[in-house]
Design an enzyme around this catalytic site. Structure first.
Site, PDB file in Angstrom:
ATOM      1  N   GLU A  15       0.816  -1.206   0.000  1.00 13.83           N
ATOM      2  CA  GLU A  15       0.000   0.000   0.000  1.00 13.83           C
ATOM      3  C   GLU A  15       0.858   1.268   0.000  1.00 13.83           C
ATOM      4  OE1 GLU A  15      -2.092  -2.904   2.909  1.00 13.83           O
ATOM      5  OE2 GLU A  15      -0.107  -2.619   2.009  1.00 13.83           O
ATOM      6  N   GLY A  42      15.924 -37.336   1.417  1.00 15.17           N
ATOM      7  CA  GLY A  42      15.901 -38.708   0.949  1.00 15.17           C
ATOM      8  C   GLY A  42      14.625 -39.422   1.335  1.00 15.17           C
TER       9      GLY A  42
END
Length: 359
Positions: free
Chosen positions: A46, A291
């Site tokens: 804004e 993994g």
């Protein structure tokens, strides 16, 4: 508001820990100014839009998230809109941050500004999901990134895995990294691959301005290392980005790493506690690159909000390593997913999916 959402997307790489917000100012039915969230400590959307507007008095501001109403590193955006003399503010979604939580809207209405809430709320909520989740539950969106063959394999039995997917898929994955607050992995991956988990500029493939924004704020890194085995010379400890090593009590970490101690059981480190620590550190977007063991653990606990799977048109056979470590004896134990997107990325597919409710 759709234009404000596009504007908000420009801040996705550098806004964290703040939400990436967009603002459009309209006067006499014409867009007269635009703005999006700047890096933490700098102007909100804004403020940028107001600074770019020659005369905001009597205008309408479209904002993708409720204007803030508190003093942080910057002043309240709600007060700035009031001071600028805007006549109407259209808000996509309310801000669940307890420092705001309706106070911005209330401040605007008290000043006589017409406020309308809920325009494009679903799209804005999707765009801001990581931030909204962190405010609501204590940690941001958790994404599990995987790369696999068509038969669901991630590497050969020897560990060889470079490269299963195409350059196009790897470029997309680099952009996913750049938009993340933190990239999380396990000690097994660190020891096996000596990964750096950094954003590689030459693989991002973005236009100049967007590339600059993507490299302005690099994602932090986190290693789950219950026994403190991270080598002092590991690439993941380089100064490119902050690295936090999570261990159980009684272990140390190498110099250059931040240390977080969490509870530990025979199943490993307390993963919800790890996520809470990352949330306290402001992580809106948590990307897991790990993994099969750690990936399976997060899935089993239902802690993954979204899977991002890059699947190559390649068969690696039954001796290659599986996608994740999950053992099931019956079909009924299968974990049901819901596809949210399936897109071609070069010769590969990018599959985005969520866990079905109840998992």
């Amino acid at each position: 508001m759709r234009e404000a959402l596009v504007e908000a997307g420009k801040g996705r790489f550098w806004a964290s820990p703040n939400p990436h917000v967009g603002c459009i100012i309209v006067s006499n039915h014409k867009v007269v100014s635009r703005g999006f969230t700047q890096p933490a400590g700098e102007a909100h959307a804004e403020i940028v839009a107001l600074a770019n507007c020659a005369n905001p008095r009597g205008a309408t501001a479209y904002v993708t998230l409720e204007p803030c109403a508190h003093y942080g590193q910057t002043g309240p955006c709600a007060d700035a809109l009031v001071a600028a003399g805007v006549k109407r503010v259209v808000v996509a979604v309310e801000d669940p941050d307890p420092r705001v939580a309706g106070r911005g809207i209330e401040r605007l209405r008290e000043a006589g500004i017409d406020v309308h809430v809920g325009v494009c709320a679903e799209a804005a909520s999707r765009q801001l999901k990581g931030f909204l989740l962190r405010m609501q539950r204590g940690w941001g969106r958790v994404r599990l990134k995987l790369a696999c063959s068509l038969d669901g394999r991630t590497a050969m039995a020897s560990g060889e895995s470079q490269w299963i997917t195409s350059p196009e898929a790897r470029r997309d994955a680099q952009q996913l990294r750049a938009a993340s607050s933190v990239i999380l992995t396990g000690i097994g991956t660190v020891l096996a691959d000596d990964c750096a988990l950094t954003v590689r500029p030459d693989e991002l493939g973005l236009l100049d301005d967007e590339q600059s924004r993507a490299l302005r704020r690099v994602p932090a890194r986190a290693v789950l290392d219950s026994r403190g085995r991270t080598p002092s010379g590991a690439r993941i400890l380089t100064s490119d980005a902050k690295t936090t090593v999570f261990t159980s009590a009684g272990h140390t970490v190498p110099a250059g790493a931040e240390h977080a101690v969490v509870a530990h059981s025979e199943d490993g480190l307390d993963l919800p506690e790890v996520l809470r620590v990352l949330g306290q550190d402001g992580a809106n977007e948590i990307l897991i690159e790990a993994g099969q063991t750690l990936a399976g653990a997060f899935i089993r606990l239902g802690l993954v909000d979204e899977l991002v799977i890059y699947q190559a048109p390649l068969l690696l056979g039954k001796t290659a390593q599986p996608l994740m470590d999950i053992v099931m004896a019956e079909l009924a134990q299968g974990i049901q997913l819901a596809y949210t997107e399936v897109s071609p990325i070069g010769p590969d597919l990018r599959i985005m999916a969520t866990l079905q409710s109840g998992r």
